[in-house]
Enzyme design. Structure first.
Site, PDB file in Angstrom:
ATOM      1  N   CYS A  94      -6.647   2.900   8.178  1.00 46.87           N
ATOM      2  CA  CYS A  94      -6.443   3.887   7.129  1.00 46.87           C
ATOM      3  C   CYS A  94      -7.413   5.034   7.374  1.00 46.87           C
ATOM      4  O   CYS A  94      -8.632   4.817   7.412  1.00 46.87           O
ATOM      5  CB  CYS A  94      -6.719   3.232   5.774  1.00 46.87           C
ATOM      6  SG  CYS A  94      -6.703   4.383   4.389  1.00 46.87           S
ATOM      7  N   CYS A 208      -2.816  10.108   8.805  1.00 48.62           N
ATOM      8  CA  CYS A 208      -2.651   9.083   7.774  1.00 48.62           C
ATOM      9  C   CYS A 208      -1.746   8.053   8.420  1.00 48.62           C
ATOM     10  O   CYS A 208      -0.721   8.414   9.018  1.00 48.62           O
ATOM     11  CB  CYS A 208      -1.992   9.670   6.528  1.00 48.62           C
ATOM     12  SG  CYS A 208      -1.482   8.415   5.331  1.00 48.62           S
TER      13      CYS A 208
HETATM   14  N1  DGL Z   1      -2.684   5.083   4.898  1.00 45.92           N
HETATM   15  C1  DGL Z   1      -3.785   5.786   4.359  1.00 45.92           C
HETATM   16  C2  DGL Z   1      -4.415   6.724   5.387  1.00 45.92           C
HETATM   17  O1  DGL Z   1      -4.312   6.512   6.576  1.00 45.92           O
HETATM   18  C3  DGL Z   1      -3.677   6.520   3.058  1.00 45.92           C
HETATM   19  C4  DGL Z   1      -2.606   6.353   2.085  1.00 45.92           C
HETATM   20  C5  DGL Z   1      -3.091   6.470   0.638  1.00 45.92           C
HETATM   21  O2  DGL Z   1      -3.145   7.599   0.086  1.00 45.92           O
HETATM   22  O3  DGL Z   1      -3.429   5.429   0.104  1.00 45.92           O
HETATM   23  O4  DGL Z   1      -5.064   7.674   5.029  1.00 45.92           O
END
Ligand code: DGL
Length: 283
Positions: A94, A208
């Site tokens: 993430c 993301c």
């Molecule tokens: N998947 C997460 C990232 O890579 C973020 C998604 C969210 O806003 O929770 O930043």
């Protein structure tokens, strides 16, 4: 006294390959299903590695939260998970959590931690026009971590940033088999294209982990001529290096771990089963 999972100066306590339990899993952590884009690359690089995929659905989305909230959640949850499941390595799959909390998590956990940070370096090497777009969450694009990557690797390029929180919702919906309005993808593309210099963007960083899951839709919205870059393959390579020489033995099947009151696995089963995860647990 600090909780059991707290360890200061943990670097010195690294285990040798022989000391690692062959059944100890890799733990991949995201706020939702975004980290599955990283898991897909980990499966290719390390098909025998036992995996726990953890999604903090009770905290989703991270991108609209404050730095303090994200840091507290991520440190607290990873501490609990490390203590309970004894992973050999944790991957924070993430960008939002990594750009905010990676250093803190490394300070408090003994286990090796691999983070996910925006792929600005490879994008800078790829762009021909010198204009790079970056799509991320609102929390990620405002981070000093991103400023530092830009200064270090793309100071002679132009980096245009745009927050696209709707793409997180869209990826979550698509993986549950729900319909998504294509206007969501167009709005994300327009958010970059409409900035000064935006029509020259030839490379887009998907900063993301949810966004590679909707790359086909984004490509259509950009109308072609744009190369997308994300960090998943690089992360898988890094995990390979850090686990070199270790043996892997899948004692039980891999599983998904969710925070929240209910287990959403039945809605997400096709997406998880494609990556050989067929059971789940609620933390
Ligand atoms: N998947 C997460 C990232 O890579 C973020 C998604 C969210 O806003 O929770 O930043």
């Amino acid at each position: 006294m600090p909780p059991q999972w707290c360890s200061f100066g943990a670097q010195g306590l690294a285990k040798t390959a022989q000391q690692v339990d062959p059944a100890a899993p890799l733990l991949l952590f995201d706020s939702g299903v975004g980290g599955l884009s990283v898991l897909a690359e980990v499966r290719k690089a390390l098909p025998d590695a036992p995996v726990i995929y953890a999604a903090d659905l009770a905290g989703l989305p991270y991108g609209t939260k404050s730095e303090a909230e994200i840091a507290a959640r991520v440190c607290g949850l990873l501490g609990r998970m490390a203590e309970r499941f004894r992973p050999r390595l944790i991957c924070i799959a993430c960008n939002t959590a990594s750009t905010i909390a990676l250093a803190m998590v490394r300070d408090v956990l003994e286990v090796p931690i691999v983070g996910t940070v925006p792929a600005i370096k490879p994008a800078a090497a790829m762009t021909r026009s010198g204009v790079i777009g970056l799509l991320g969450t609102a929390a990620t694009i405002r981070q000093g971590y991103v400023d530092r990557l830009e200064a270090e690797f793309a100071s002679d390029k132009r980096l245009l940033r745009h927050a696209a929180p709707d793409l997180v919702t869209a990826a979550e919906a698509l993986l549950r088999g729900q319909a998504v309005d294509p206007a969501v993808f167009q709005r994300a593309a327009d958010g970059l294209r409409s900035q000064p210099g935006g029509d020259e963007i030839d490379t887009v960083v998907l900063a993301c982990t949810h966004f590679p899951l909707v790359q086909a839709q984004l490509s259509e919205a950009f109308g072609g001529g744009v190369t997308f870059v994300d960090g998943a393959a690089g992360i898988a390579r890094r995990i390979g290096v850090l686990t070199q020489g270790q043996s892997f033995q899948r004692a039980e099947g891999d599983f998904a771990l969710f925070t929240g009151k209910r287990d959403p696995f039945s809605e997400l089963a096709p997406a998880f089963e494609r990556l050989n995860i067929d059971r789940s647990m609620v933390l």
